[in-house]
Write a protein that holds these residues in place. Structure first.
Motif, PDB file in Angstrom:
ATOM      1  N   GLN A 429       0.813  -1.211   0.000  1.00  0.00           N
ATOM      2  CA  GLN A 429       0.000   0.000   0.000  1.00  0.00           C
ATOM      3  C   GLN A 429       0.847   1.262   0.000  1.00  0.00           C
ATOM      4  O   GLN A 429       0.569   2.216  -0.738  1.00  0.00           O
ATOM      5  CB  GLN A 429      -0.938   0.004   1.221  1.00  0.00           C
ATOM      6  N   GLN A 430       1.864   1.276   0.819  1.00  0.00           N
ATOM      7  CA  GLN A 430       2.705   2.465   0.933  1.00  0.00           C
ATOM      8  C   GLN A 430       3.442   2.777  -0.368  1.00  0.00           C
ATOM      9  O   GLN A 430       3.733   3.928  -0.662  1.00  0.00           O
ATOM     10  CB  GLN A 430       3.713   2.284   2.074  1.00  0.00           C
ATOM     11  N   ASN A 431       3.695   1.761  -1.170  1.00  0.00           N
ATOM     12  CA  ASN A 431       4.411   1.958  -2.428  1.00  0.00           C
ATOM     13  C   ASN A 431       3.485   1.974  -3.643  1.00  0.00           C
ATOM     14  O   ASN A 431       3.952   2.015  -4.784  1.00  0.00           O
ATOM     15  CB  ASN A 431       5.473   0.863  -2.604  1.00  0.00           C
ATOM     16  N   GLY A 432       2.179   1.947  -3.389  1.00  0.00           N
ATOM     17  CA  GLY A 432       1.204   2.042  -4.471  1.00  0.00           C
ATOM     18  C   GLY A 432       1.215   0.857  -5.422  1.00  0.00           C
ATOM     19  O   GLY A 432       0.808   0.991  -6.582  1.00  0.00           O
ATOM     20  N   ILE A 433       1.634  -0.305  -4.941  1.00  0.00           N
ATOM     21  CA  ILE A 433       1.792  -1.476  -5.813  1.00  0.00           C
ATOM     22  C   ILE A 433       0.439  -1.985  -6.323  1.00  0.00           C
ATOM     23  O   ILE A 433       0.278  -2.254  -7.530  1.00  0.00           O
ATOM     24  CB  ILE A 433       2.534  -2.605  -5.077  1.00  0.00           C
ATOM     25  N   ILE A 434      -0.524  -2.136  -5.424  1.00  0.00           N
ATOM     26  CA  ILE A 434      -1.831  -2.672  -5.837  1.00  0.00           C
ATOM     27  C   ILE A 434      -2.524  -1.704  -6.779  1.00  0.00           C
ATOM     28  O   ILE A 434      -3.133  -2.110  -7.776  1.00  0.00           O
ATOM     29  CB  ILE A 434      -2.710  -2.968  -4.600  1.00  0.00           C
ATOM     30  N   TYR A 435      -2.412  -0.422  -6.483  1.00  0.00           N
ATOM     31  CA  TYR A 435      -2.997   0.611  -7.346  1.00  0.00           C
ATOM     32  C   TYR A 435      -2.393   0.543  -8.749  1.00  0.00           C
ATOM     33  O   TYR A 435      -3.116   0.565  -9.757  1.00  0.00           O
ATOM     34  CB  TYR A 435      -2.745   1.977  -6.707  1.00  0.00           C
ATOM     35  N   GLU A 436      -1.075   0.443  -8.829  1.00  0.00           N
ATOM     36  CA  GLU A 436      -0.395   0.374 -10.123  1.00  0.00           C
ATOM     37  C   GLU A 436      -0.773  -0.897 -10.888  1.00  0.00           C
ATOM     38  O   GLU A 436      -1.055  -0.847 -12.089  1.00  0.00           O
ATOM     39  CB  GLU A 436       1.124   0.419  -9.928  1.00  0.00           C
ATOM     40  N   TYR A 437      -0.782  -2.024 -10.177  1.00  0.00           N
ATOM     41  CA  TYR A 437      -1.099  -3.276 -10.846  1.00  0.00           C
ATOM     42  C   TYR A 437      -2.532  -3.242 -11.392  1.00  0.00           C
ATOM     43  O   TYR A 437      -2.790  -3.719 -12.508  1.00  0.00           O
ATOM     44  CB  TYR A 437      -0.946  -4.457  -9.894  1.00  0.00           C
ATOM     45  N   ALA A 438      -3.455  -2.703 -10.608  1.00  0.00           N
ATOM     46  CA  ALA A 438      -4.850  -2.617 -11.050  1.00  0.00           C
ATOM     47  C   ALA A 438      -4.956  -1.815 -12.335  1.00  0.00           C
ATOM     48  O   ALA A 438      -5.681  -2.194 -13.266  1.00  0.00           O
ATOM     49  CB  ALA A 438      -5.716  -1.997  -9.952  1.00  0.00           C
ATOM     50  N   PHE A 439      -4.219  -0.708 -12.405  1.00  0.00           N
ATOM     51  CA  PHE A 439      -4.282   0.098 -13.625  1.00  0.00           C
ATOM     52  C   PHE A 439      -3.698  -0.654 -14.820  1.00  0.00           C
ATOM     53  O   PHE A 439      -4.259  -0.639 -15.916  1.00  0.00           O
ATOM     54  CB  PHE A 439      -3.550   1.428 -13.461  1.00  0.00           C
ATOM     55  N   LEU A 440      -2.553  -1.320 -14.608  1.00  0.00           N
ATOM     56  CA  LEU A 440      -1.935  -2.067 -15.705  1.00  0.00           C
ATOM     57  C   LEU A 440      -2.863  -3.179 -16.201  1.00  0.00           C
ATOM     58  O   LEU A 440      -2.967  -3.432 -17.409  1.00  0.00           O
ATOM     59  CB  LEU A 440      -0.602  -2.659 -15.238  1.00  0.00           C
ATOM     60  N   TYR A 441      -3.555  -3.831 -15.272  1.00  0.00           N
ATOM     61  CA  TYR A 441      -4.491  -4.889 -15.647  1.00  0.00           C
ATOM     62  C   TYR A 441      -5.627  -4.307 -16.487  1.00  0.00           C
ATOM     63  O   TYR A 441      -6.010  -4.873 -17.519  1.00  0.00           O
ATOM     64  CB  TYR A 441      -5.046  -5.557 -14.390  1.00  0.00           C
ATOM     65  N   VAL A 442      -6.163  -3.172 -16.046  1.00  0.00           N
ATOM     66  CA  VAL A 442      -7.242  -2.521 -16.800  1.00  0.00           C
ATOM     67  C   VAL A 442      -6.725  -2.064 -18.156  1.00  0.00           C
ATOM     68  O   VAL A 442      -7.402  -2.214 -19.188  1.00  0.00           O
ATOM     69  CB  VAL A 442      -7.817  -1.330 -16.004  1.00  0.00           C
ATOM     70  N   ASP A 443      -5.529  -1.528 -18.180  1.00  0.00           N
ATOM     71  CA  ASP A 443      -4.953  -1.013 -19.424  1.00  0.00           C
ATOM     72  C   ASP A 443      -4.824  -2.110 -20.476  1.00  0.00           C
ATOM     73  O   ASP A 443      -5.011  -1.880 -21.669  1.00  0.00           O
ATOM     74  CB  ASP A 443      -3.586  -0.394 -19.122  1.00  0.00           C
ATOM     75  N   GLN A 444      -4.517  -3.322 -20.030  1.00  0.00           N
ATOM     76  CA  GLN A 444      -4.339  -4.459 -20.942  1.00  0.00           C
ATOM     77  C   GLN A 444      -5.658  -5.136 -21.314  1.00  0.00           C
ATOM     78  O   GLN A 444      -5.730  -5.875 -22.297  1.00  0.00           O
ATOM     79  CB  GLN A 444      -3.397  -5.488 -20.309  1.00  0.00           C
ATOM     80  N   ASN A 445      -6.705  -4.881 -20.510  1.00  0.00           N
ATOM     81  CA  ASN A 445      -7.983  -5.576 -20.731  1.00  0.00           C
ATOM     82  C   ASN A 445      -9.169  -4.610 -20.810  1.00  0.00           C
ATOM     83  O   ASN A 445     -10.307  -5.004 -20.564  1.00  0.00           O
ATOM     84  CB  ASN A 445      -8.236  -6.577 -19.588  1.00  0.00           C
ATOM     85  N   ARG A 446      -8.886  -3.356 -21.181  1.00  0.00           N
ATOM     86  CA  ARG A 446      -9.905  -2.307 -21.096  1.00  0.00           C
ATOM     87  C   ARG A 446     -11.152  -2.630 -21.922  1.00  0.00           C
ATOM     88  O   ARG A 446     -12.278  -2.466 -21.449  1.00  0.00           O
ATOM     89  CB  ARG A 446      -9.310  -0.959 -21.531  1.00  0.00           C
ATOM     90  N   LYS A 447     -10.988  -3.066 -23.145  1.00  0.00           N
ATOM     91  CA  LYS A 447     -12.147  -3.313 -24.004  1.00  0.00           C
ATOM     92  C   LYS A 447     -13.081  -4.356 -23.404  1.00  0.00           C
ATOM     93  O   LYS A 447     -14.307  -4.220 -23.441  1.00  0.00           O
ATOM     94  CB  LYS A 447     -11.691  -3.744 -25.401  1.00  0.00           C
ATOM     95  N   LYS A 448     -12.502  -5.393 -22.845  1.00  0.00           N
ATOM     96  CA  LYS A 448     -13.311  -6.451 -22.238  1.00  0.00           C
ATOM     97  C   LYS A 448     -14.008  -5.959 -20.978  1.00  0.00           C
ATOM     98  O   LYS A 448     -15.203  -6.221 -20.766  1.00  0.00           O
ATOM     99  CB  LYS A 448     -12.424  -7.653 -21.909  1.00  0.00           C
ATOM    100  N   LEU A 449     -13.285  -5.241 -20.147  1.00  0.00           N
ATOM    101  CA  LEU A 449     -13.830  -4.790 -18.863  1.00  0.00           C
ATOM    102  C   LEU A 449     -14.925  -3.744 -19.053  1.00  0.00           C
ATOM    103  O   LEU A 449     -15.872  -3.667 -18.259  1.00  0.00           O
ATOM    104  CB  LEU A 449     -12.709  -4.236 -17.979  1.00  0.00           C
ATOM    105  N   GLU A 450     -14.797  -2.917 -20.078  1.00  0.00           N
ATOM    106  CA  GLU A 450     -15.782  -1.863 -20.304  1.00  0.00           C
ATOM    107  C   GLU A 450     -17.114  -2.394 -20.831  1.00  0.00           C
ATOM    108  O   GLU A 450     -18.094  -1.658 -20.905  1.00  0.00           O
ATOM    109  CB  GLU A 450     -15.213  -0.822 -21.263  1.00  0.00           C
ATOM    110  N   LYS A 451     -17.178  -3.685 -21.171  1.00  0.00           N
ATOM    111  CA  LYS A 451     -18.429  -4.267 -21.649  1.00  0.00           C
ATOM    112  C   LYS A 451     -19.391  -4.602 -20.507  1.00  0.00           C
ATOM    113  O   LYS A 451     -20.582  -4.820 -20.736  1.00  0.00           O
ATOM    114  CB  LYS A 451     -18.135  -5.524 -22.461  1.00  0.00           C
ATOM    115  N   PHE A 452     -18.869  -4.648 -19.274  1.00  0.00           N
ATOM    116  CA  PHE A 452     -19.750  -4.942 -18.140  1.00  0.00           C
ATOM    117  C   PHE A 452     -20.668  -3.750 -17.867  1.00  0.00           C
ATOM    118  O   PHE A 452     -20.232  -2.599 -17.897  1.00  0.00           O
ATOM    119  CB  PHE A 452     -18.920  -5.278 -16.897  1.00  0.00           C
ATOM    120  N   LYS A 453     -21.945  -4.036 -17.582  1.00  0.00           N
ATOM    121  CA  LYS A 453     -22.946  -2.976 -17.458  1.00  0.00           C
ATOM    122  C   LYS A 453     -22.872  -2.241 -16.129  1.00  0.00           C
ATOM    123  O   LYS A 453     -23.249  -1.066 -16.037  1.00  0.00           O
ATOM    124  CB  LYS A 453     -24.348  -3.559 -17.653  1.00  0.00           C
ATOM    125  N   ASN A 454     -22.431  -2.911 -15.076  1.00  0.00           N
ATOM    126  CA  ASN A 454     -22.359  -2.271 -13.764  1.00  0.00           C
ATOM    127  C   ASN A 454     -21.229  -2.906 -12.960  1.00  0.00           C
ATOM    128  O   ASN A 454     -20.668  -3.941 -13.343  1.00  0.00           O
ATOM    129  CB  ASN A 454     -23.686  -2.394 -13.017  1.00  0.00           C
TER     130      ASN A 454
END
Length: 543
Positions: A429-454
């Motif tokens: 948490q102090q080094n922002g690791i989970i935050y960074e990883y979450a963004f990288l995961y979204v960045d690589q899978n954005r099209k798929k993730l944006e198809k979810f309605k809610n």
């Protein structure tokens, strides 16, 4: 005539001349000293000293720099909440209170020395020209913005600027090789003071207030309106980690819950006579059940709200003892663009208590160490460890006993949640690791993730994905070594936090907080109290 005789003849003349000159010089210097003394006694001694330094010091001195360094030292000899704000910092300091700043309207992170847009603020300048989350900013005004020397502060200062001015950014988008330039006209970018408002359970609305700024009351009314329309009749007001802000905003929010004529708060100081604030009876939620959530970082305006509700027996306070700030500051802006935020009064809850914790003038370090001291004493884990002054007792409207000095004590104490907490998780948490990883995961899978309605559908999907190893591997690239035992203990917490951050990248705060808080023990207790109909305090038994 001998020379010795001549000398004795003119000696009286020499003595007389010396006396006359001495008398004249003595009068001159004596008069000059008196005038200086008179000047200092009726003026400002600091100004006199600075003038003497400027006029007589052996070397040239940068007087402006000397003054800027001296003022904070003077203010530091006052209470811990009076402060001097240099001109270059004032705009940034005021942004939270004003509720907006001028810029292009993006949130970004720096990943591998590249600036990546995390979020484009809705209806902001960047959205209007077509910027998207995931875009890489490679140039700003034709200058390359990449590499080790690019800091977050430098990026912000370059992207921000006066409203109406223009900035050109060069964007590289995933899947495309070319750099496309966008000219953006800077505009007002809102700074939301309410983090989230949502129906946490059937009929129960939760409103999390992050700070008390100018737009907070309007945001609060809108949140109440939306939740009421959705069927919410009970409310949880989450003030945890809310360090305060505007006194007037806190009063207006209290007014929504209190009947006419109830005292909300009063202030008084040496140069400011007592001023009382009462509810005017126009509040929209005077009878609805409410619960206030607090912790050790809830301060100032947060404590005003909690104190008004507690003393008027209007709702229950759940959580941990608040910070203990009962001082009121007034901001005076100076002609050079700097400002003085000076303590001018104390505020008192309706029962008459001032919840300001003890402090000594000029001893800020000791004051700032108080939370660490409370933590070391075990106060966050056990109510029995709380060492609150009990010298002065006060009574609520129903006759319940409350105390002053050292914050607001909750009606129901809930210790901090330590389940899954390890040194490994804290390091992530102090080094922002989970935050960074979450963004990288979204960045690589954005099209798929944006198809979810809610967010609920996306959350259900993420629960089927084992991404823990990805977080651990990303941590290793940041020199955080693998700790199998600690990882096992923190696995559920890491997974939940990672899911919340991923959802935030797609659905914003309205998806983030419900996921992050779904097992929050303080919120769970608040819901339980509401279910049982116990939000209105009862009159204590008479012995």
């Amino acid at each position: 005539m001998k020379s010795s005789q001549k000398f004795y003849l003119i000696l009286p003349i020499i003595v007389l001349f010396t006396l006359v000159v001495g008398f004249i010089l003595g009068n001159y210097f004596s008069g000059n000293a008196i005038s200086r003394k008179f000047f200092m006694s009726s003026g400002n001694k600091i100004d006199v000293i600075l003038d003497i330094i400027n006029d007589q010091y052996v070397d040239s001195v940068n007087m402006k720099s000397l003054v800027e360094e001296t003022i904070p030292k003077i203010i530091s000899e006052l209470d811990p909440h009076s402060t001097y704000i240099p001109a270059e910092d004032l705009e940034t300091v005021n942004e939270d209170m004003e509720g907006h700043f001028s810029g292009i309207g993006v949130q970004f992170i720096k990943q591998n020395d590249t600036i990546i847009v995390v979020n484009v603020i809705s209806q902001g300048p960047s959205e209007k020209v077509g910027l998207q989350a995931g875009d890489r900013i490679v140039t700003i005004n034709d200058s390359i913005f990449a590499g080790v020397g690019i800091t977050d502060e430098k990026v912000m200062k370059t992207l921000r600027g006066p409203k109406g001015t223009k900035v050109t950014v060069g964007i590289k988008r995933n899947g495309k090789s070319e750099i496309k330039k966008y000219e953006i006209t800077r505009g007002d970018v809102p700074v939301n003071t309410i983090d989230v408002a949502y129906e946490i359970e059937k009929g129960v609305g939760l409103i999390k207030i992050g700070k008390f700024g100018k737009p907070t009351y309007i945001e609060f009314l809108k949140a109440l309106g939306v939740l009421t329309k959705e069927g919410c009749q009970s409310f949880i007001i989450d003030l945890r980690q809310n360090t305060g802000g505007s006194l007037d905003v806190a009063i207006n929010i209290c007014n929504e819950f209190l009947p006419s004529g109830r005292l909300i708060v009063y202030t008084k100081g040496k140069s400011f006579p007592r001023s009382d604030a009462y509810a005017n009876g126009t509040g929209s939620c005077q009878n609805q059940p409410i619960v206030i959530l607090m912790d050790e970082l809830s301060a100032s305006a947060s404590e005003i709200v909690a104190g008004a509700m507690q003393d008027n027996d209007r709702g229950l306070i759940i959580g941990r003892r608040s910070f203990g700030k009962g001082l009121v500051q007034n901001q005076v802006e100076l002609s050079d663009g700097s400002a003085l935020r000076l303590t001018i009064a104390r505020y008192y809850t309706p029962s008459g208590r001032c919840i300001q914790k003890d402090y000594e003038l000029g001893k800020r370090n000791e004051y700032e160490q108080d939370l660490i001291t409370r933590f070391n004493h075990g106060e966050f884990d056990s109510q029995d460890s709380i060492k609150q002054p009990k010298g002065h007792q006060y009574k609520t409207t129903l006759g319940r006993t409350v105390y002053d000095g050292g914050g607001i004590m909750p009606d129901i104490f809930i210790p901090r949640d330590t389940s899954g907490m390890t040194s490994y998780f804290s390091n992530l948490q102090q080094n922002g690791i989970i935050y960074e990883y979450a963004f990288l995961y979204v960045d690589q899978n954005r099209k798929k993730l944006e198809k979810f309605k809610n967010y609920k559908d996306l959350w259900a999907y993420l629960k089927t994905q084992s991404l823990l190893e990805g977080v651990v591997q990303h941590a290793e690239t940041k020199n955080i070594r693998r700790r199998p035992v600690l990882i096992g203990k923190s696995a559920n917490l890491i997974e939940n936090t990672k899911q919340a951050y991923i959802i935030r990248n797609i659905f914003g705060e309205k998806g983030f907080y419900p996921v992050l808080q779904h097992k929050d023990p303080v919120i769970s207790k608040a819901i339980e109290v509401i279910r049982k109909g116990e939000t209105f305090p009862k009159e204590p038994d008479k012995k």
